[in-house]
Scaffold this motif. Structure first.
Motif, PDB file in Angstrom:
ATOM      1  N   LEU B 151       0.801  -1.293   0.057  1.00 38.30           N
ATOM      2  CA  LEU B 151      -0.097   0.046  -0.031  1.00 38.30           C
ATOM      3  C   LEU B 151       0.846   1.163   0.052  1.00 38.30           C
ATOM      4  O   LEU B 151       0.619   2.123  -0.683  1.00 38.30           O
ATOM      5  CB  LEU B 151      -1.069   0.195   1.032  1.00 38.30           C
ATOM      6  N   VAL B 152       1.669   1.369   0.903  1.00 34.97           N
ATOM      7  CA  VAL B 152       2.741   2.660   1.032  1.00 34.97           C
ATOM      8  C   VAL B 152       3.566   2.842  -0.361  1.00 34.97           C
ATOM      9  O   VAL B 152       3.457   3.869  -0.799  1.00 34.97           O
ATOM     10  CB  VAL B 152       3.875   2.309   2.145  1.00 34.97           C
ATOM     11  N   THR B 155       0.989   3.762  -3.173  1.00 34.21           N
ATOM     12  CA  THR B 155       0.454   5.240  -3.078  1.00 34.21           C
ATOM     13  C   THR B 155       1.387   6.067  -3.183  1.00 34.21           C
ATOM     14  O   THR B 155       1.381   7.126  -3.972  1.00 34.21           O
ATOM     15  CB  THR B 155      -0.444   5.326  -1.790  1.00 34.21           C
ATOM     16  N   PHE B 156       2.704   5.844  -2.786  1.00 33.64           N
ATOM     17  CA  PHE B 156       3.580   7.021  -2.718  1.00 33.64           C
ATOM     18  C   PHE B 156       4.377   7.089  -4.114  1.00 33.64           C
ATOM     19  O   PHE B 156       4.599   7.913  -4.602  1.00 33.64           O
ATOM     20  CB  PHE B 156       4.497   6.702  -1.563  1.00 33.64           C
ATOM     21  N   MET B 161      -0.224  10.708  -5.377  1.00 35.42           N
ATOM     22  CA  MET B 161      -0.533  11.672  -4.236  1.00 35.42           C
ATOM     23  C   MET B 161       0.213  12.923  -4.833  1.00 35.42           C
ATOM     24  O   MET B 161      -0.542  14.116  -4.823  1.00 35.42           O
ATOM     25  CB  MET B 161       0.105  11.334  -3.237  1.00 35.42           C
ATOM     26  N   VAL B 162       1.118  12.862  -5.348  1.00 33.84           N
ATOM     27  CA  VAL B 162       1.886  13.952  -6.109  1.00 33.84           C
ATOM     28  C   VAL B 162       2.522  13.585  -7.330  1.00 33.84           C
ATOM     29  O   VAL B 162       3.167  12.285  -7.444  1.00 33.84           O
ATOM     30  CB  VAL B 162       3.004  14.765  -5.419  1.00 33.84           C
ATOM     31  N   PHE B 167       9.450  14.951  -7.083  1.00 31.88           N
ATOM     32  CA  PHE B 167      10.264  14.137  -6.113  1.00 31.88           C
ATOM     33  C   PHE B 167      11.787  14.853  -6.256  1.00 31.88           C
ATOM     34  O   PHE B 167      12.090  14.932  -7.775  1.00 31.88           O
ATOM     35  CB  PHE B 167      10.460  12.724  -6.258  1.00 31.88           C
TER      36      PHE B 167
END
Lengths: 256, 231, 262
Positions: B151-152, B155-156, B161-162, B167
């Protein structure tokens, strides 16, 4: 101890109004052992739930130990014990003993009284072997005995049982019946139970209330029930006749 | 709802730094709603597959004896579910975004075709990843750890998310070349026309093939395990 | 009520602690999941020094305070949004036969101490922001008020969500948008949102009092939307009003409860 006066409960199912219970009146005196019969969907569970304060009646009045269960739910809850055969009221993931300890706190039972009652119940219901087992690992029969014990730890005046013998084997059923009879005769606890097992009724109930289509279809002693169908010898045939509409019309209800 | 809140944050960022990552404000808003729309079909929050339950219950043995290969069979099921989720979960946020903020809609058919291809490849990458995660249940006692880790990462590092272009430095380059980018960031860039079409599709195809390959190996290992140890 | 809650919570904690390895893992994972949101804030500020006029540490202060309220609530009453699941499974009846309120029982049901990981994360972020900004006691006292206010507001939202699930049993995710949407909204300074949205969450659903209004006081800043100064201190009042509304809604919900089947 229990009184229903023209009690009714309707449910809205999509656009339609369904009368689960309508104009239901009967009462149960202290110390009685009453069996509540009726075909599936007749309104037995709805009635039981109104008596416990789980459902609010949409018409009429319901009294449990003189109180309105819907308004004084928590006070009523302290004075009654409830067991649902279909699902446990114990904490699923906790050991049985933890559930009992929680009940002691929730019902504010004195520690000494709790100990002596638990010892007594452990012995009569033979709980010793699985007191420390999580509820989810118990067999149905064990779980039902645990549920019964939990419902009686606070020494309620009334015990309400919704199909307490459902799914149990013959031996477990007999054990539960023995226990319930003793609770009723020795402690004087009023018992109201619903069941589909007519042996429960024959062995335990001095009085039978029959609900059909949400209305009272019969209310009287076991002998009076048998007398509704002269010539029939088994209770099963008598009740079948009543369920299938071979009985008297709803207006002509036998009363005690 | 969540897309709208995220859109405002991105708008605020692009107001502070116009032209960041080669997007203008309209691109950033569009990015936000396209990625929101991808959550459903790509199952970015995990799950979707019934495989872990079937492994736990032992029904997996029945699946393994079916004539169709387990992995492709599951993929077919998953694509069907994605089509359904696209209809109910993807169109509403796009329409909401268009109504509230106005979003960029590609005018030329070429860009639509590139996006469609990228979307299809993204589905395969997403499926192949979740398939691997699901099969890992066979070797682990507590599968929650892997689920949360997935999940982490998803999503990341998917860009959900962005945008991954935000980055900093090396991390950005690395993130855009990982499989999770192939699920969200890359198809969205194809939609916006911000990336080279052949390179993007090639990267997606590489991850799709690589993860499906691992999946096939894992399936063989599971079959072996079930046959030898009886589940 | 507090005693009953503590008792139920303790019983669940004991049950969970029996599996020590799994317990530690879940705490750690909670920490990691929560860190994703902070990572996003850091990524945003890797590209800019100010977002809608707020610096990184100012945003982290607002985020940390809201997160602390939210994660504490999530641990303490987060299970209230499982009303619909309990109704569908037929287990809600069980809560109603006990001589204590259904709210306390449901809030404490399956109390999950592993959520402490996320709380720790919020505390760390808040601690960092307070130190970095050099917030003194003269304004710092408001942080305690704001976390408490935020807890009451989020707790009320959970209660409202639970109450609505008695009506919308089939669509729990619709009502849960309130709680999780509230969390998402309060992660950033409200200055990034549109005027209508901010006025809505100030005067209708008082999410602005979770961290924004009191936070402006802590940061010693004016509201870019020009709301009166007095609003910085009205958080507790707004929280109380919402809590009363939530209580009333919950009562109505339980009264309208339709127990399923037999």
């Amino acid at each position: 101890m229990i009184r229903l006066d023209r009690a009714g409960r309707t449910f809205k199912v999509r656009r339609n109004v369904v009368h689960a219970v309508r104009d239901l009146s009967f009462s149960v005196a202290a110390g009685e052992f009453v069996g509540c019969l009726g075909p599936n969907g007749a309104g037995k569970s709805t009635t039981i739930k109104m008596l416990c304060g789980i459902l609010t009646p949409t018409s009429g009045t319901v009294r449990m130990a003189g109180l309105d269960p819907a308004r004084r739910r928590t006070t009523v809850a302290r004075r009654i014990g409830v067991v649902f055969g279909q699902r446990t009221t114990l904490w699923w993931d906790l050991p049985l003993l933890d559930s009992f300890e929680l009940c002691r706190h929730l019902y504010k039972v004195d520690r000494g009284l709790f100990r002596s009652r638990l010892d007594e119940l452990t012995e009569t219901l033979d709980l010793g072997a699985f007191l420390r087992t999580p509820v989810r690992q118990l067999s149905l029969g064990q779980r039902m005995r645990g549920d019964l014990a939990a419902a009686l730890l606070h020494a309620p005046d009334v015990l309400v049982l919704d199909e307490p013998t459902i799914g149990l084997d013959v031996v477990s059923k007999a054990g539960i019946r023995d226990f319930l009879r003793r609770v009723n005769t020795e402690r004087g606890t009023t018992v109201l139970l619903t069941t589909h097992d007519l042996v429960d009724v024959e062995r335990l109930c001095r009085r039978v209330v029959l609900i059909d289509h949400g209305r009272l279809a019969f209310d009287g002693s076991l002998e009076q029930l048998m007398a509704t169908a002269p010539g029939q010898s088994s209770i099963e045939d008598v009740v079948t006749r009543l369920y299938t509409g071979g009985a008297r019309p709803p207006g002509d209800v036998a009363r005690q | 709802m969540f897309g709208v809140l995220r859109a405002y944050v991105l708008i605020a960022l692009w107001q502070a730094r116009p032209g960041l990552a080669g997007y203008d404000v309209a691109d950033a808003v569009t990015f936000c709603f396209v990625t929101q729309a991808l959550i459903g079909p790509m199952q970015l929050f995990g799950g979707g597959l019934t495989l872990p339950e079937r492994i736990r219950s032992g029904d997996i043995a029945l699946d393994l004896v079916r004539p169709a290969p387990l992995q492709l069979w599951t993929l077919a099921e998953d694509v069907g579910r994605a089509a359904y989720l696209f209809a109910v979960r993807s169109l509403p946020p796009m329409l909401l975004g268009a109504a509230l903020f106005g979003i960029v809609v590609p005018a030329d058919a070429g860009r639509w075709a590139a996006f469609a291809a990228g979307f299809a490849l993204a589905l395969v990458v997403s499926f192949a990843w979740r398939y691997l995660i699901a099969l890992s249940v066979c070797w682990l006692q507590d599968d929650r750890g892997v689920a949360v880790l997935s999940l982490v990462l998803t999503t990341f590092f998917s860009g959900m998310m962005v945008p991954l272009h935000l980055f900093p430095g090396r991390l950005g380059d690395l993130a855009t070349s990982l499989p999770w980018a192939a699920m969200v960031q890359l198809p969205t860039d194809l939609y916006l026309g911000k990336a080279s079409v052949p390179e993007t599709l090639a990267l997606q195809a590489f991850w799709a093939a690589a993860l499906m390959g691992f999946g096939a190996l894992a399936t063989r290992a599971v079959r072996h395990k079930v046959v030898i140890q009886g589940g | 009520m507090v005693r009953t809650y503590a008792l139920l919570a303790w019983t669940w904690t004991r049950a969970a602690a029996a599996y020590r390895g799994s317990f530690a893992l879940m705490v750690l994972l909670g920490f990691v999941v929560a860190a994703v949101d902070v990572a996003v804030i850091l990524v945003v500020f890797a590209n800019t020094t100010a977002l809608a006029g707020f610096t990184r540490d100012e945003v982290l202060l607002l985020y940390g305070a809201a997160s602390l309220s939210f994660t504490l609530c999530d641990m303490l009453v987060g299970n209230l949004d499982r009303v619909s699941a309990h109704i569908k499974a037929g287990t809600f009846d069980t809560f109603l036969i006990r001589p204590i309120g259904a709210w306390v029982q449901l809030a404490a049901d399956r109390f999950n101490p592993t959520r402490i990981g996320r709380i720790v994360q919020a505390v760390l972020v808040l601690g960092h922001a307070v130190t970095a900004l050099g917030v003194g006691w003269d304004r710092g006292w408001m942080i305690a008020v704001m976390v408490a206010t935020g807890m009451v507001i989020f707790g009320s939202l959970w209660t409202l969500a639970g109450a609505l699930q008695f009506l919308l049993t089939d669509a729990p995710e619709v009502v849960n948008t309130f709680t999780y949407g509230g969390q998402q909204l309060t992660q950033y300074p409200l200055a990034v949102y549109s005027r209508e949205l901010v006025l809505g969450v100030t005067y209708v659903l008082p999410l602005a009092f979770v961290n924004w209004q009191p936070g402006l006081y802590v940061l010693g800043r004016d509201d870019p939307f020009g709301t009166p100064e007095a609003l910085r201190f009205l958080g507790p009042v707004a929280a109380l009003v919402l809590a009363l509304a939530a209580m009333a809604a919950w009562r109505q919900g339980v009264r309208h409860y339709r127990s399923t089947g037999s």
